[in-house]
Design an enzyme around this catalytic site. Structure first.
Site, short mmCIF file in Angstrom:
data_model
loop_
_atom_site.label_atom_id
_atom_site.label_comp_id
_atom_site.label_asym_id
_atom_site.label_seq_id
_atom_site.Cartn_x
_atom_site.Cartn_y
_atom_site.Cartn_z
N HIS A 1 37.07 42.63 60.33
CA HIS A 1 37.12 44.07 60.08
C HIS A 1 36.59 44.87 61.27
O HIS A 1 37.01 45.99 61.50
CB HIS A 1 36.41 44.40 58.77
CG HIS A 1 37.26 44.00 57.61
ND1 HIS A 1 37.15 42.79 57.01
CD2 HIS A 1 38.31 44.63 57.04
CE1 HIS A 1 38.08 42.69 56.07
NE2 HIS A 1 38.79 43.79 56.07
N GLU B 1 47.31 39.11 48.58
CA GLU B 1 46.57 38.61 49.75
C GLU B 1 45.89 37.27 49.48
O GLU B 1 45.12 36.78 50.30
CB GLU B 1 45.58 39.65 50.26
CG GLU B 1 44.66 40.25 49.23
CD GLU B 1 43.79 41.37 49.81
OE1 GLU B 1 43.70 41.52 51.03
OE2 GLU B 1 43.18 42.09 48.99
N ASP C 1 44.18 38.64 54.94
CA ASP C 1 43.54 37.69 54.03
C ASP C 1 44.50 36.58 53.60
O ASP C 1 44.09 35.44 53.39
CB ASP C 1 43.00 38.42 52.79
CG ASP C 1 41.66 39.05 53.08
OD1 ASP C 1 40.80 38.35 53.66
OD2 ASP C 1 41.48 40.24 52.78
N CYS D 1 50.59 45.62 54.77
CA CYS D 1 49.55 46.49 55.33
C CYS D 1 48.54 45.71 56.15
O CYS D 1 47.57 46.28 56.65
CB CYS D 1 48.86 47.29 54.24
SG CYS D 1 47.96 46.27 53.07
C1 PEP Z 1 44.59 42.37 54.49
O1 PEP Z 1 43.86 41.50 54.01
O2 PEP Z 1 45.62 42.11 55.14
C2 PEP Z 1 44.25 43.79 54.32
C3 PEP Z 1 45.08 44.74 54.70
O3 PEP Z 1 43.04 44.10 53.82
P1 PEP Z 1 41.68 43.95 54.67
O4 PEP Z 1 42.06 43.67 56.09
O5 PEP Z 1 40.94 45.21 54.52
O6 PEP Z 1 41.01 42.80 54.03
MG MG Z 2 42.36 42.03 52.56
#
Ligand code: PEP
Ligand code: MG
Length: 591
Positions: free
Chosen positions: A214, A457, A481, A528
């Site tokens: 992140h 995910e 994920d 996403c």
């Molecule tokens: C993902 O897991 O691809 C996602 C968009 O959520 P995050 O990156 O916030 O876990």
């Molecule tokens: Mg995620």
């Protein structure tokens, strides 16, 4: 002597500047420039903070003066003497003055910068006793920082320093304040990164972290060159060294020679020109050569990012990571009103375009707060994260749901639920959404309609889509994920980053299967995760049938460029071949 360090490329571009080393634990110290007229007041703030700690030690010394060795052992008196000595150390005092006067750093930044300089000298000492004094120095610095909190900064508006464009030769010779700065830390938490939204830094480097950690994701959203997983960089680079970040290659060049500097200066200008050219696509609709309309959405972390998303040409927000509203607050979570206002700002900022708000996804590498770091559980990424955390604390979840529903009265809002895997979790979630509506009805508070979507995910979710498609209006594939859980690779761990592979056949099958099944049921599917913003994967995702991509705004135009050149009728057959490959990466690289 010039040397380079290799890490992971997370945010594109070239940055050239001086190194600012920051201990991870002190990153949440404010970093801003002051005006030259404020120098004396900032030096005074440090002096007052330091004097407060000196007084405190004197009081302590006085109170233990009459105690016996049992209550006040000799070690304690000796320690207090050492602390006093360190506080009065000329290196510390003069160094802090230098950073404030010559570089116009704010008081806290100057203090922590000088701490890093001295700490490095302690590290290099042969004598173990002296080496250990580093811990004392850190302790007293923390104390001074705390004491300074009570001393209001005279700087109400941090100076907004704009960097003058300089030739590379100028940069080498330059010793003035307007030189770009590169932040180097062992690690940065996602909430630390948020502070850099208004950053004075032109790029940053961390020793640890994976490509889709992140921290890296927030770095990308800042749109400044960055390299993570550049092991030992925080030890090898010295304060004030000249550093080049090549964010495309994941390379850090330290102490570059004039020739190298000139070469990277050229690359930097080239990069800026390329970006400039892309802006011509801003108002071009994202339509493929065969006429397929593609939706390009933005991922945002804070409501204020919505403005940037619109400017970047997004037709909506596909992922508002609401957890960033919850982080770095010493455990005090935002109440319903505060959240409502935040979601409303994001919705209004999008000027009528849809905003998909994901319910809070804390846990794993997104701790609520540094002090909440999950060391107690062996595998926090498999633990109480995202919807699991929300369902475990219904009062907190209901607060968020009510806030989102209320904000939905001000524009188009969608609700997105992360990390679902069990049918029972889905039912439980919908029951709480209903309850939130009832609670608002009972209070007579207005709220708006929302479409509800699920993040896909976890592999188990991708393999049991029927139940998701039965309940949800849309799906959003969280590839970050999905890759982590499919390949059993910690996305934040640089030591296994080479195995984190979006093109692993298993990952591609899960992604392609989700897109196909969603489309077959007439339910919109978006991606996403970071795959959506990776231009090397745009054609493949189009070939798999994806028509909605959500990414950080800085990538939108580059992805649009790929879309404008693509013909989905040809890509579908090619994508099938890629899916049938044992090593799809080779075929994609060849294409
Ligand atoms: C993902 O897991 O691809 C996602 C968009 O959520 P995050 O990156 O916030 O876990
Ligand atoms: Mg995620």
């Amino acid at each position: 002597m010039t040397f380079s360090i290799h890490g992971l490329a997370v945010a594109r571009g070239i940055a050239i500047g001086r190194a600012v080393l920051v201990a991870s634990s002190r990153v949440d110290v404010a970093h801003y420039f002051i005006e030259a007229t404020q120098v004396d007041e900032e030096i005074d703030r440090v002096r007052i903070g330091r004097n407060a700690v000196v007084d405190e030690i004197h009081r302590l010394q006085a109170s233990i003066a009459h105690m016996g060795p049992k209550e006040a052992p000799h070690e304690l008196t000796a320690l207090l003497d050492v602390h006093l000595m360190l506080l009065q150390d000329a290196d510390l005092i003069d160094g802090v003055k230098h950073w404030i006067t010559d570089r116009l750093y704010n008081a806290e930044w100057a203090l922590t910068t000088q701490l890093e300089v001295i700490a490095r000298q302690f590290d290099e000492m042969e004598d173990e006793y002296l080496r250990e004094r580093k811990a004392d120095l850190e302790q007293i610095t923390e104390k001074v920082l705390r004491a300074m909190k009570g001393v209001a900064s005279p700087v109400t508006q941090p100076a907004n320093r704009t960097l003058r464009k300089k030739s590379q030769q100028d940069l080498l010779l330059d010793d003035t304040v307007d030189v770009p700065l590169i932040l180097i830390a062992h690690d940065l938490s996602p909430s630390d990164m948020l502070q850099f939204k208004q950053s004075v830094f032109a790029g940053f480097i961390t020793d640890v972290g994976g490509k889709t950690s992140h921290t890296a994701i927030v770095a990308r959203s800042l749109d400044i060159p960055a390299v993570v997983g550049a092991r030992l960089s925080s030890q090898l680079v010295r304060q004030d060294d000249w550093v080049i970040i090549d964010g495309d290659a994941g390379v850090v060049v330290v102490d570059p020679s004039p020739i190298i500097l000139a070469e990277y200066g050229f690359k930097q200008r080239q990069h800026e020109l390329d970006r400039g050219r892309l802006t011509r696509l801003l108002h071009t609709p994202a339509v493929t050569l065969d006429g397929q309309k593609i939706e390009l959405l933005a991922n945002i972390e804070m409501p204020e990012d919505a403005i940037g998303a619109v400017k970047a040409g997004a037709v909506g927000v596909g992922l508002f990571r609401s957890e960033f509203l919850f982080m770095g607050r010493q455990g005090k979570l935002p109440n319903e009103e505060e959240q409502y206002q935040a979601y409303r700002r994001a919705i209004e900022g999008m000027e009528g375009l849809p905003v998909t708000i994901r319910t809070v996804d804390v846990g794993a590498d997104k701790p609520l707060d540094k002090s909440f770091q999950d060391d107690a559980h062996l595998n926090p990424a498999l633990g109480l994260r995202a919807i699991r955390w929300s369902l475990a604390d219904p009062a907190m979840f209901l607060t968020q749901l009510r806030a989102i529903l209320r904000a939905a009265a001000h524009g188009q809002a969608n609700l997105l639920i992360p990390m679902l895997v069990h049918a029972s979790e889905i039912r439980h979630t919908f029951a709480l959404i209903d309850r939130a509506r009832v609670e608002l009805d009972n209070r007579g508070v207005a709220y708006g309609p929302v479409k509800v979507g699920a993040m896909i995910e976890i592999p188990a979710a991708a393999l049991t889509l029927k139940v998701f498609l039965k309940y949800f209006d849309f799906l959003s594939i969280g590839t970050n994920d999905l890759i982590q859980y499919t390949l059993a690779i910690d996305r934040a761990d640089e030591s296994v980053a080479h195995l984190y592979d979006p093109l692993h056949p298993a990952v591609l099958r899960l992604v392609a299967g989700t897109i196909a099944e969603g489309r077959a049921q007439g339910k919109p599917v978006s991606v996403c995760g970071e795959m959506a913003g990776d231009t090397t994967l745009t054609r493949l995702l189009l070939g798999m049938g994806l028509r909605s991509f959500s990414m950080h705004p800085a990538q939108i135009l580059a992805v649009k460029q790929e879309i404008l050149r693509a013909d989905t009728s040809k890509l579908a057959g090619w994508a099938e071949q890629v899916l049938a490959d044992d090593e799809p990466g080779l075929r994609v690289a060849r294409s």
